[in-house]
Design a protein around this motif. Structure first.
Motif, short mmCIF file in Angstrom:
data_model
loop_
_atom_site.label_atom_id
_atom_site.label_comp_id
_atom_site.label_asym_id
_atom_site.label_seq_id
_atom_site.Cartn_x
_atom_site.Cartn_y
_atom_site.Cartn_z
N SER A 54 0.81 -1.22 0.00
CA SER A 54 0.00 0.00 0.00
C SER A 54 0.85 1.27 0.00
O SER A 54 0.31 2.37 0.02
CB SER A 54 -0.94 0.00 1.20
N LEU A 55 2.17 1.13 -0.04
CA LEU A 55 3.03 2.31 -0.05
C LEU A 55 2.84 3.13 -1.32
O LEU A 55 2.70 2.59 -2.41
CB LEU A 55 4.50 1.91 0.06
N LYS A 56 2.88 4.42 -1.14
CA LYS A 56 2.81 5.36 -2.26
C LYS A 56 4.15 6.06 -2.37
O LYS A 56 4.91 6.16 -1.40
CB LYS A 56 1.72 6.40 -2.02
N ILE A 57 4.43 6.57 -3.54
CA ILE A 57 5.67 7.31 -3.74
C ILE A 57 5.67 8.53 -2.81
O ILE A 57 4.63 9.12 -2.55
CB ILE A 57 5.85 7.70 -5.22
N SER A 58 6.83 8.84 -2.30
CA SER A 58 6.96 10.05 -1.49
C SER A 58 8.05 10.92 -2.12
O SER A 58 8.88 10.43 -2.89
CB SER A 58 7.30 9.72 -0.04
N VAL A 59 8.00 12.18 -1.80
CA VAL A 59 8.99 13.11 -2.34
C VAL A 59 9.57 13.92 -1.19
O VAL A 59 8.87 14.23 -0.23
CB VAL A 59 8.37 14.02 -3.42
N GLY A 60 10.84 14.20 -1.29
CA GLY A 60 11.51 14.97 -0.26
C GLY A 60 12.37 16.06 -0.86
O GLY A 60 12.84 15.94 -2.00
N VAL A 61 12.57 17.11 -0.10
CA VAL A 61 13.46 18.19 -0.50
C VAL A 61 14.49 18.35 0.60
O VAL A 61 14.15 18.50 1.78
CB VAL A 61 12.68 19.50 -0.73
N LEU A 62 15.75 18.31 0.20
CA LEU A 62 16.87 18.43 1.13
C LEU A 62 17.51 19.80 0.94
O LEU A 62 17.90 20.16 -0.17
CB LEU A 62 17.91 17.35 0.88
N VAL A 63 17.63 20.55 2.04
CA VAL A 63 18.21 21.88 2.00
C VAL A 63 19.34 21.95 3.03
O VAL A 63 19.08 21.85 4.23
CB VAL A 63 17.15 22.96 2.31
N PRO A 64 20.58 22.09 2.56
CA PRO A 64 21.71 22.19 3.50
C PRO A 64 21.59 23.45 4.36
O PRO A 64 21.12 24.49 3.90
CB PRO A 64 22.93 22.29 2.59
N THR A 65 22.03 23.34 5.60
CA THR A 65 22.08 24.50 6.49
C THR A 65 23.49 25.08 6.44
O THR A 65 24.41 24.46 5.89
CB THR A 65 21.73 24.10 7.94
N GLU A 66 23.66 26.23 7.04
CA GLU A 66 24.98 26.87 7.08
C GLU A 66 25.99 26.04 7.87
O GLU A 66 27.19 26.13 7.64
CB GLU A 66 24.87 28.26 7.70
N THR A 67 25.50 25.20 8.78
CA THR A 67 26.39 24.40 9.63
C THR A 67 26.77 23.06 9.00
O THR A 67 27.54 22.31 9.59
CB THR A 67 25.74 24.13 10.99
N GLY A 68 26.19 22.72 7.84
CA GLY A 68 26.49 21.44 7.20
C GLY A 68 25.47 20.36 7.51
O GLY A 68 25.60 19.23 7.03
N SER A 69 24.47 20.68 8.32
CA SER A 69 23.37 19.75 8.55
C SER A 69 22.39 19.88 7.38
O SER A 69 22.63 20.67 6.46
CB SER A 69 22.68 20.05 9.88
N VAL A 70 21.30 19.14 7.41
CA VAL A 70 20.35 19.16 6.29
C VAL A 70 18.93 19.21 6.83
O VAL A 70 18.54 18.39 7.67
CB VAL A 70 20.49 17.90 5.41
N ASN A 71 18.14 20.18 6.35
CA ASN A 71 16.70 20.19 6.61
C ASN A 71 16.05 19.32 5.54
O ASN A 71 16.26 19.54 4.35
CB ASN A 71 16.13 21.61 6.54
N VAL A 72 15.27 18.33 5.98
CA VAL A 72 14.61 17.41 5.06
C VAL A 72 13.11 17.53 5.27
O VAL A 72 12.63 17.36 6.39
CB VAL A 72 15.05 15.95 5.32
N THR A 73 12.37 17.81 4.21
CA THR A 73 10.92 17.82 4.26
C THR A 73 10.43 16.74 3.31
O THR A 73 10.82 16.71 2.14
CB THR A 73 10.33 19.18 3.85
#
Length: 175
Positions: A54-73
């Motif tokens: 029942s899984l559906k495709i998902s989409v994510g956006v990765l945005v690097p932070t100034e510190t080298g971490s990543v915000n993932v939505t």
């Protein structure tokens, strides 16, 4: 005493076996940033077998932070509508290796970007302390070339925690 010794030896084997998986050499976060679709998933969790069809495709956006971490939505379509969730993948000393705290499982998880060509696909390994391991195939498009999906099937056993032969087919979903 025997049980304790076997438990410790078993834990050492698990740690040793999983230790040969490293992030992609010369990982470049700036090139990796952007939109990715999850097109394949292999997971050793028992609940996954019940829901994989029942899984559906998902989409994510990765945005690097100034510190080298990543915000993932991530966005995923569910029966109740489109849902989004945001994570912070925290930078470590190893490029391509991140940690994040999962509020759903209340645990710190490891994320390893095992392989990517940046323009087309990425293989990503996620581990948590409970012993569950997930290998995901991401694509810049919703559909990848057949050769790349075959690569995913061949690499589904990235974590030797599952067993010597990798995961059974009922632990793999092509979305």
């Amino acid at each position: 005493m025997k049980v304790a010794l076997l438990t410790v030896l078993g834990a050492l084997c698990v740690l040793t076996e999983g230790a040969d998986i490293h992030p992609q050499k010369d990982f470049d976060l700036q090139r990796f940033a952007g939109k990715w679709y999850r097109v394949g998933l292999a997971y050793n969790s028992d609940w996954f077998r019940q829901y994989r069809d029942s899984l559906k495709i998902s989409v994510g956006v990765l945005v690097p932070t100034e510190t080298g971490s990543v915000n993932v939505t991530m966005w995923q379509l569910k029966s109740s509508g489109c849902h989004s969730i945001t994570f912070l993948y925290e930078k470590t000393d190893t490029p391509g290796y991140f940690k994040y705290f999962s509020t759903r499982s209340n645990a710190l998880k490891d994320i390893t970007i095992v392989e990517t060509n940046y323009e087309e696909y990425a293989l990503v390994l996620k581990n948590n302390p409970q012993g569950n391991t997930q290998v995901a195939m991401y694509g810049r498009k919703q559909k990848l070339r057949a050769e790349l999906m075959e690569k995913f099937k061949a690499r589904r056993g990235l974590s030797l925690r599952w067993n010597r032969g990798g995961l059974a087919s009922n632990h793999v979903a092509f979305i």
